[in-house]
Write a protein that holds these residues in place. Structure first.
Motif, PDB file in Angstrom:
ATOM      1  N   VAL A 282       0.843  -1.204   0.000  1.00 24.67           N
ATOM      2  CA  VAL A 282       0.000   0.000   0.000  1.00 24.67           C
ATOM      3  C   VAL A 282       0.874   1.248   0.000  1.00 24.67           C
ATOM      4  CG1 VAL A 282      -1.685   1.353   1.308  1.00 24.67           C
ATOM      5  CG2 VAL A 282      -1.991  -1.123   1.067  1.00 24.67           C
ATOM      6  N   LEU A 283       1.875   1.285   0.853  1.00 26.79           N
ATOM      7  CA  LEU A 283       2.750   2.457   0.928  1.00 26.79           C
ATOM      8  C   LEU A 283       3.479   2.688  -0.396  1.00 26.79           C
ATOM      9  CD1 LEU A 283       4.136   2.009   4.555  1.00 26.79           C
ATOM     10  CD2 LEU A 283       2.373   3.608   3.775  1.00 26.79           C
TER      11      LEU A 283
ATOM     12  N   SER B  25       2.372   1.792  -3.323  1.00 27.76           N
ATOM     13  CA  SER B  25       1.380   2.228  -4.319  1.00 27.76           C
ATOM     14  C   SER B  25       1.074   3.719  -4.221  1.00 27.76           C
ATOM     15  CB  SER B  25       0.093   1.417  -4.179  1.00 27.76           C
ATOM     16  OG  SER B  25      -0.654   1.828  -3.055  1.00 27.76           O
ATOM     17  N   PHE B  26       1.234   4.294  -3.046  1.00 33.28           N
ATOM     18  CA  PHE B  26       0.978   5.723  -2.854  1.00 33.28           C
ATOM     19  C   PHE B  26       2.212   6.589  -3.114  1.00 33.28           C
ATOM     20  CE2 PHE B  26      -2.788   4.311  -0.563  1.00 33.28           C
ATOM     21  CZ  PHE B  26      -3.705   5.305  -0.851  1.00 33.28           C
ATOM     22  N   ASN B  27       3.369   5.976  -3.196  1.00 31.91           N
ATOM     23  CA  ASN B  27       4.625   6.728  -3.300  1.00 31.91           C
ATOM     24  C   ASN B  27       4.989   6.966  -4.761  1.00 31.91           C
ATOM     25  OD1 ASN B  27       7.238   7.729  -3.186  1.00 31.91           O
ATOM     26  ND2 ASN B  27       7.871   6.351  -1.551  1.00 31.91           N
ATOM     27  N   GLN B  28       4.887   8.205  -5.183  1.00 34.15           N
ATOM     28  CA  GLN B  28       5.194   8.572  -6.570  1.00 34.15           C
ATOM     29  C   GLN B  28       6.684   8.518  -6.879  1.00 34.15           C
ATOM     30  OE1 GLN B  28       2.756   9.228  -8.888  1.00 34.15           O
ATOM     31  NE2 GLN B  28       1.341   8.650  -7.276  1.00 34.15           N
ATOM     32  N   ASN B  29       7.510   8.453  -5.853  1.00 35.96           N
ATOM     33  CA  ASN B  29       8.966   8.446  -6.055  1.00 35.96           C
ATOM     34  C   ASN B  29       9.552   7.052  -6.212  1.00 35.96           C
ATOM     35  OD1 ASN B  29       9.112  11.287  -5.840  1.00 35.96           O
ATOM     36  ND2 ASN B  29       9.040  11.117  -3.617  1.00 35.96           N
ATOM     37  N   VAL B  30       8.719   6.029  -6.082  1.00 34.43           N
ATOM     38  CA  VAL B  30       9.190   4.647  -6.219  1.00 34.43           C
ATOM     39  C   VAL B  30       9.264   4.299  -7.706  1.00 34.43           C
ATOM     40  CG1 VAL B  30       8.526   2.240  -5.774  1.00 34.43           C
ATOM     41  CG2 VAL B  30       8.246   3.950  -3.996  1.00 34.43           C
ATOM     42  N   GLU B  31      10.228   3.476  -8.047  1.00 35.72           N
ATOM     43  CA  GLU B  31      10.395   3.044  -9.439  1.00 35.72           C
ATOM     44  C   GLU B  31       9.072   2.456  -9.954  1.00 35.72           C
ATOM     45  OE1 GLU B  31      12.888  -0.395 -11.652  1.00 35.72           O
ATOM     46  OE2 GLU B  31      14.025   0.858 -10.243  1.00 35.72           O
ATOM     47  N   ALA B  32       8.741   2.783 -11.184  1.00 34.11           N
ATOM     48  CA  ALA B  32       7.447   2.421 -11.763  1.00 34.11           C
ATOM     49  C   ALA B  32       7.178   0.919 -11.716  1.00 34.11           C
ATOM     50  CB  ALA B  32       7.355   2.918 -13.199  1.00 34.11           C
ATOM     51  N   SER B  33       8.180   0.101 -11.949  1.00 25.87           N
ATOM     52  CA  SER B  33       7.948  -1.352 -11.955  1.00 25.87           C
ATOM     53  C   SER B  33       7.540  -1.854 -10.568  1.00 25.87           C
ATOM     54  CB  SER B  33       9.184  -2.101 -12.452  1.00 25.87           C
ATOM     55  OG  SER B  33      10.284  -1.877 -11.581  1.00 25.87           O
ATOM     56  N   TYR B  34       8.148  -1.303  -9.509  1.00 25.05           N
ATOM     57  CA  TYR B  34       7.769  -1.690  -8.145  1.00 25.05           C
ATOM     58  C   TYR B  34       6.360  -1.212  -7.812  1.00 25.05           C
ATOM     59  CZ  TYR B  34      12.667  -2.871  -7.278  1.00 25.05           C
ATOM     60  OH  TYR B  34      13.907  -3.430  -7.330  1.00 25.05           O
ATOM     61  N   ARG B  35       6.093   0.002  -8.213  1.00 29.30           N
ATOM     62  CA  ARG B  35       4.771   0.575  -7.948  1.00 29.30           C
ATOM     63  C   ARG B  35       3.687  -0.213  -8.691  1.00 29.30           C
ATOM     64  NH1 ARG B  35       1.761   5.383  -9.525  1.00 29.30           N
ATOM     65  NH2 ARG B  35       0.599   5.999  -7.685  1.00 29.30           N
TER      66      ARG B  35
ATOM     67  N   ALA C  65       3.839  -3.328  -9.664  1.00 29.31           N
ATOM     68  CA  ALA C  65       3.717  -4.648  -9.035  1.00 29.31           C
ATOM     69  C   ALA C  65       2.877  -4.553  -7.764  1.00 29.31           C
ATOM     70  CB  ALA C  65       5.101  -5.220  -8.731  1.00 29.31           C
ATOM     71  N   ALA C  66       3.099  -3.502  -6.988  1.00 33.66           N
ATOM     72  CA  ALA C  66       2.308  -3.304  -5.764  1.00 33.66           C
ATOM     73  C   ALA C  66       0.837  -3.083  -6.115  1.00 33.66           C
ATOM     74  CB  ALA C  66       2.853  -2.119  -4.962  1.00 33.66           C
ATOM     75  N   LEU C  67       0.578  -2.239  -7.095  1.00 30.49           N
ATOM     76  CA  LEU C  67      -0.801  -1.975  -7.508  1.00 30.49           C
ATOM     77  C   LEU C  67      -1.481  -3.242  -8.018  1.00 30.49           C
ATOM     78  CD1 LEU C  67      -0.296   1.471  -9.265  1.00 30.49           C
ATOM     79  CD2 LEU C  67      -1.637   1.044  -7.196  1.00 30.49           C
ATOM     80  N   SER C  68      -0.747  -4.040  -8.762  1.00 30.46           N
ATOM     81  CA  SER C  68      -1.299  -5.286  -9.287  1.00 30.46           C
ATOM     82  C   SER C  68      -1.664  -6.252  -8.167  1.00 30.46           C
ATOM     83  CB  SER C  68      -0.292  -5.937 -10.238  1.00 30.46           C
ATOM     84  OG  SER C  68      -0.760  -7.180 -10.682  1.00 30.46           O
ATOM     85  N   SER C  69      -0.774  -6.401  -7.188  1.00 29.16           N
ATOM     86  CA  SER C  69      -1.074  -7.326  -6.086  1.00 29.16           C
ATOM     87  C   SER C  69      -2.238  -6.813  -5.240  1.00 29.16           C
ATOM     88  CB  SER C  69       0.165  -7.581  -5.229  1.00 29.16           C
ATOM     89  OG  SER C  69       0.551  -6.426  -4.535  1.00 29.16           O
ATOM     90  N   LEU C  70      -2.323  -5.501  -5.066  1.00 35.06           N
ATOM     91  CA  LEU C  70      -3.438  -4.940  -4.292  1.00 35.06           C
ATOM     92  C   LEU C  70      -4.764  -5.102  -5.042  1.00 35.06           C
ATOM     93  CD1 LEU C  70      -1.704  -1.729  -2.925  1.00 35.06           C
ATOM     94  CD2 LEU C  70      -2.385  -3.756  -1.601  1.00 35.06           C
ATOM     95  N   THR C  71      -4.736  -4.961  -6.345  1.00 33.26           N
ATOM     96  CA  THR C  71      -5.942  -5.165  -7.149  1.00 33.26           C
ATOM     97  C   THR C  71      -6.407  -6.605  -7.050  1.00 33.26           C
ATOM     98  OG1 THR C  71      -5.353  -3.386  -8.667  1.00 33.26           O
ATOM     99  CG2 THR C  71      -6.917  -5.024  -9.487  1.00 33.26           C
TER     100      THR C  71
ATOM    101  N   VAL D  11      -2.758   3.121   4.634  1.00 33.41           N
ATOM    102  CA  VAL D  11      -3.342   1.776   4.670  1.00 33.41           C
ATOM    103  C   VAL D  11      -4.812   1.856   5.068  1.00 33.41           C
ATOM    104  CG1 VAL D  11      -3.193  -0.517   5.707  1.00 33.41           C
ATOM    105  CG2 VAL D  11      -1.093   0.724   5.121  1.00 33.41           C
ATOM    106  N   LYS D  12      -5.132   2.681   6.039  1.00 38.33           N
ATOM    107  CA  LYS D  12      -6.534   2.876   6.415  1.00 38.33           C
ATOM    108  C   LYS D  12      -7.342   3.361   5.208  1.00 38.33           C
ATOM    109  CE  LYS D  12      -5.575   4.269  11.182  1.00 38.33           C
ATOM    110  NZ  LYS D  12      -5.643   5.391  12.127  1.00 38.33           N
ATOM    111  N   PHE D  13      -6.791   4.366   4.525  1.00 41.10           N
ATOM    112  CA  PHE D  13      -7.491   4.919   3.371  1.00 41.10           C
ATOM    113  C   PHE D  13      -7.681   3.862   2.290  1.00 41.10           C
ATOM    114  CE2 PHE D  13      -7.797   7.060  -0.703  1.00 41.10           C
ATOM    115  CZ  PHE D  13      -8.803   7.983  -0.452  1.00 41.10           C
ATOM    116  N   TRP D  14      -6.611   3.107   1.995  1.00 38.39           N
ATOM    117  CA  TRP D  14      -6.700   2.089   0.956  1.00 38.39           C
ATOM    118  C   TRP D  14      -7.753   1.050   1.321  1.00 38.39           C
ATOM    119  CZ3 TRP D  14      -6.611  -3.043   0.067  1.00 38.39           C
ATOM    120  CH2 TRP D  14      -6.554  -3.440  -1.265  1.00 38.39           C
ATOM    121  N   CYS D  15      -7.763   0.602   2.561  1.00 45.75           N
ATOM    122  CA  CYS D  15      -8.740  -0.402   3.003  1.00 45.75           C
ATOM    123  C   CYS D  15     -10.166   0.132   2.873  1.00 45.75           C
ATOM    124  CB  CYS D  15      -8.458  -0.828   4.437  1.00 45.75           C
ATOM    125  SG  CYS D  15      -6.969  -1.813   4.638  1.00 45.75           S
TER     126      CYS D  15
END
Length: 190
Positions: free
Chosen positions: A13-14, A16-26, A28-34, A58-62
């Motif tokens: 979740v963290l 997925s919200f972080n715009q500074n993380v490398e796109a591939s990691y972000r 992958a996180a978004l895909s697993s959360l979906t 995390v509260k917001f995402w949930c």
């Protein structure tokens, strides 16, 4: 949810919200959360995540994931036991919300409650307003949440500007207004 699963979930979740993380990691996180959100038991995982975390993202995402589950029609297909479980857990969490909780978390909680109300009230959840009103004596935080729920109800379901006047939403808005008029408006006004 065990500690390792919770940590992995919170980290995803963290990220997925972080715009500074490398796109591939972000991504992958978004895909697993979906995938989690779309899984059959994803709503239960979201409830556990909501209760167990201190991270506002995390509260917001949930809360958002639960809103999506309700608004996409999956919640309407829940059996009575699962619907009662979700209602109970959401209200239980609501009872512990403090006055200093972030406003966007309170707003998202109000949106979730209104989305659930749109599906369940009055048939599967006739006590919605009585349960909400019973929290008011607990003080300022509950009064604030009550007003947020009423505002969300107006903005998202009952106001003519909300889209409630569309042919597919008009019966739902009418059902809610009629039930409120018959069984709950008097209690709210008191």
């Amino acid at each position: 949810m065990d500690g390792a699963s919770r940590e992995q979930f919170e980290q995803a979740v963290l990220v997925s919200f972080n715009q500074n993380v490398e796109a591939s990691y972000r991504n992958a996180a978004l895909s697993s959360l979906t995938q989690l959100k779309q899984s059959e038991g994803g709503w239960r995982f979201c409830i556990e995540g909501l209760v167990q975390t201190s991270q506002m993202e995390v509260k917001f995402w949930c809360l958002q994931a639960l809103c999506d589950i309700v608004q996409q029609g999956r919640y309407a297909a829940f059996g009575q036991d699962d619907a009662n479980t979700l209602q109970s857990h959401v209200f239980s969490w609501l009872e512990r919300v403090s006055a200093d909780e972030q406003p966007f978390i309170k707003n998202k909680l109000a949106q979730l409650l209104v989305a659930m109300l749109a599906v369940d009230y009055p048939d599967r959840w006739p006590s919605f307003f009585q349960r909400l009103l019973a929290l008011l004596p607990r003080g300022e935080a509950m009064i604030d949440l009550f007003l947020r729920v009423l505002t969300a109800l107006h903005d998202e379901l009952l106001s003519p500007e909300s889209g409630a006047r569309t042919p597919d939403r008009l019966p739902m808005a009418t059902r809610i207004k009629d039930a409120m008029r018959v069984q709950d408006v008097g209690h709210v006004v008191e």
